[in-house]
Design an enzyme around this catalytic site. Structure first.
Site, short mmCIF file in Angstrom:
data_model
loop_
_atom_site.label_atom_id
_atom_site.label_comp_id
_atom_site.label_asym_id
_atom_site.label_seq_id
_atom_site.Cartn_x
_atom_site.Cartn_y
_atom_site.Cartn_z
N ARG A 90 -1.71 -18.95 -9.38
CA ARG A 90 -2.72 -17.97 -8.94
C ARG A 90 -2.55 -16.68 -9.71
NH1 ARG A 90 -4.90 -15.83 -3.86
NH2 ARG A 90 -6.16 -14.10 -4.64
N ARG A 99 -9.85 -18.79 -8.29
CA ARG A 99 -8.42 -18.95 -8.02
C ARG A 99 -8.03 -20.41 -7.89
NH1 ARG A 99 -8.83 -15.60 -3.32
NH2 ARG A 99 -9.65 -14.14 -4.83
N ASP A 102 -5.82 -20.19 -2.84
CA ASP A 102 -5.78 -18.99 -1.99
C ASP A 102 -5.31 -19.45 -0.62
OD1 ASP A 102 -6.22 -16.40 -1.04
OD2 ASP A 102 -8.31 -16.81 -0.54
N ASP A 104 -4.71 -18.04 3.19
CA ASP A 104 -4.92 -16.93 4.13
C ASP A 104 -4.41 -17.33 5.50
OD1 ASP A 104 -6.12 -15.27 2.27
OD2 ASP A 104 -8.15 -15.91 2.78
N1 LIG Z 1 -3.79 -12.65 7.21
C1 LIG Z 1 -3.48 -12.56 5.91
N2 LIG Z 1 -3.29 -13.67 5.16
C2 LIG Z 1 -2.99 -13.56 3.85
N3 LIG Z 1 -2.81 -12.40 3.19
C3 LIG Z 1 -2.97 -11.27 3.90
C4 LIG Z 1 -3.31 -11.30 5.29
N4 LIG Z 1 -3.39 -10.01 5.74
C5 LIG Z 1 -3.13 -9.23 4.70
N5 LIG Z 1 -2.86 -9.97 3.59
C6 LIG Z 1 -2.53 -9.38 2.29
O1 LIG Z 1 -3.59 -9.55 1.40
C7 LIG Z 1 -3.05 -9.49 0.10
C8 LIG Z 1 -4.07 -9.93 -0.93
O2 LIG Z 1 -4.51 -11.21 -0.63
P1 LIG Z 1 -5.48 -11.97 -1.62
O3 LIG Z 1 -5.26 -11.53 -3.02
O4 LIG Z 1 -5.29 -13.44 -1.32
O5 LIG Z 1 -6.91 -11.46 -1.13
P2 LIG Z 1 -8.24 -12.22 -1.41
O6 LIG Z 1 -8.02 -13.68 -1.12
O7 LIG Z 1 -8.77 -11.87 -2.77
O8 LIG Z 1 -9.21 -11.64 -0.31
P3 LIG Z 1 -9.26 -12.07 1.20
O9 LIG Z 1 -8.02 -11.52 1.83
O10 LIG Z 1 -10.52 -11.43 1.68
O11 LIG Z 1 -9.31 -13.58 1.28
C9 LIG Z 1 -1.80 -10.32 0.21
O12 LIG Z 1 -0.85 -9.93 -0.74
C10 LIG Z 1 -1.31 -10.02 1.63
O13 LIG Z 1 -0.26 -9.07 1.64
N1 LIG Z 2 -16.85 -20.39 -0.66
C1 LIG Z 2 -15.83 -19.54 -0.81
N2 LIG Z 2 -16.04 -18.30 -1.23
C2 LIG Z 2 -15.00 -17.44 -1.37
C3 LIG Z 2 -13.68 -17.86 -1.06
C4 LIG Z 2 -13.48 -19.18 -0.61
O1 LIG Z 2 -12.34 -19.61 -0.33
N3 LIG Z 2 -14.57 -19.99 -0.49
N4 LIG Z 2 -12.66 -16.96 -1.18
C5 LIG Z 2 -12.89 -15.73 -1.53
C6 LIG Z 2 -11.78 -14.75 -1.58
O2 LIG Z 2 -10.94 -14.84 -0.55
C7 LIG Z 2 -14.21 -15.23 -1.92
N5 LIG Z 2 -15.23 -16.19 -1.78
#
Ligand SMILES: Nc1ncnc2c1ncn2[C@@H]1O[C@H](COP(=O)(O)OP(=O)(O)OP(=O)(O)O)[C@@H](O)[C@H]1O
Ligand SMILES: Nc1nc2c(c(=O)[nH]1)N=C(CO)CN2
Length: 169
Positions: A90, A99, A102, A104
């Site tokens: 990543r 990516r 990812d 979350d």
């Molecule tokens: N619930 C959570 N799960 C994962 N990461 C989290 C969470 N809350 C905060 N973070 C923080 O978010 C930071 C950035 O995450 P990441 O780069 O995956 O964001 P993103 O996937 O681009 O956007 P999103 O968070 O909207 O999916 C991580 O380094 C982490 O510290």
């Molecule tokens: N359909 C879809 N769209 C996204 C996704 C994802 O996992 N699925 N993740 C994102 C950033 O967290 C932004 N947009």
């Protein structure tokens, strides 16, 4: 149970990938989580193919949600997830951009966390059909009521951009 033992926490993790081989990245991430002695994967949703949300000029995603039981605290589980993301190549450049994987964290038991590095429940979860559809599936598998998730799902736009890609085994 004596005072030293404590029960595992059930956590829900959303996975997404839009760089080939997408399915392989999802499965490698699940295997890597399960390989950690402190994490057991309990349940996996089906895999859904989803239109990109947020940053639209990118390939469709595969998304799914898993439930894990863990003896780790939430910050350590996050650390493990971030290490797996790095290991699977990543690279963070475009926000919401392409990516390999990812990860979350959606829920961690019934904890509410608002630290600089971790927000639980995941703050953007309720706007994302690509999370809510597989989450509802996993909750249904566990026989859990999901009134609030169903309500959020009804309100979310873009549900038509989420299609079943591979049924859960
Ligand atoms: N619930 C959570 N799960 C994962 N990461 C989290 C969470 N809350 C905060 N973070 C923080 O978010 C930071 C950035 O995450 P990441 O780069 O995956 O964001 P993103 O996937 O681009 O956007 P999103 O968070 O909207 O999916 C991580 O380094 C982490 O510290
Ligand atoms: N359909 C879809 N769209 C996204 C996704 C994802 O996992 N699925 N993740 C994102 C950033 O967290 C932004 N947009």
């Amino acid at each position: 149970m004596n005072a030293q033992q404590h029960q595992d926490t059930l956590a829900y993790i959303a996975l997404g990938s839009n760089i080939e081989n997408r399915e392989s990245y999802l499965l490698q991430a699940i295997a890597a989580l399960n390989d950690d002695a402190n994490i057991k994967v309990k349940m996996c949703s089906s895999i859904y193919e989803t239109e990109p949300v947020g940053y639209l000029e990118q390939a469709p995603f595969l998304n799914m949600v898993i439930a894990v039981a863990t003896s780790l605290p939430a910050d350590q589980l996050l650390k493990t997830m971030l290490a797996i993301e790095s290991r699977l190549g990543r690279i963070r450049d475009v926000r919401f951009g392409p990516r390999t994987i990812d990860l979350d964290m959606l829920f961690f038991g019934n904890e509410h966390i608002a630290s600089a590095d971790l927000m639980i429940p995941h703050p953007r979860m309720s706007e994302r059909a690509f999370v809510l559809v597989p989450l509802a599936e996993v909750l249904r598998m566990q026989g859990l009521t999901m009134a609030s998730i169903s309500q959020q799902l009804e309100q979310v736009e873009g549900k038509e951009g989420v299609t079943l890609w591979k049924k859960a085994p």
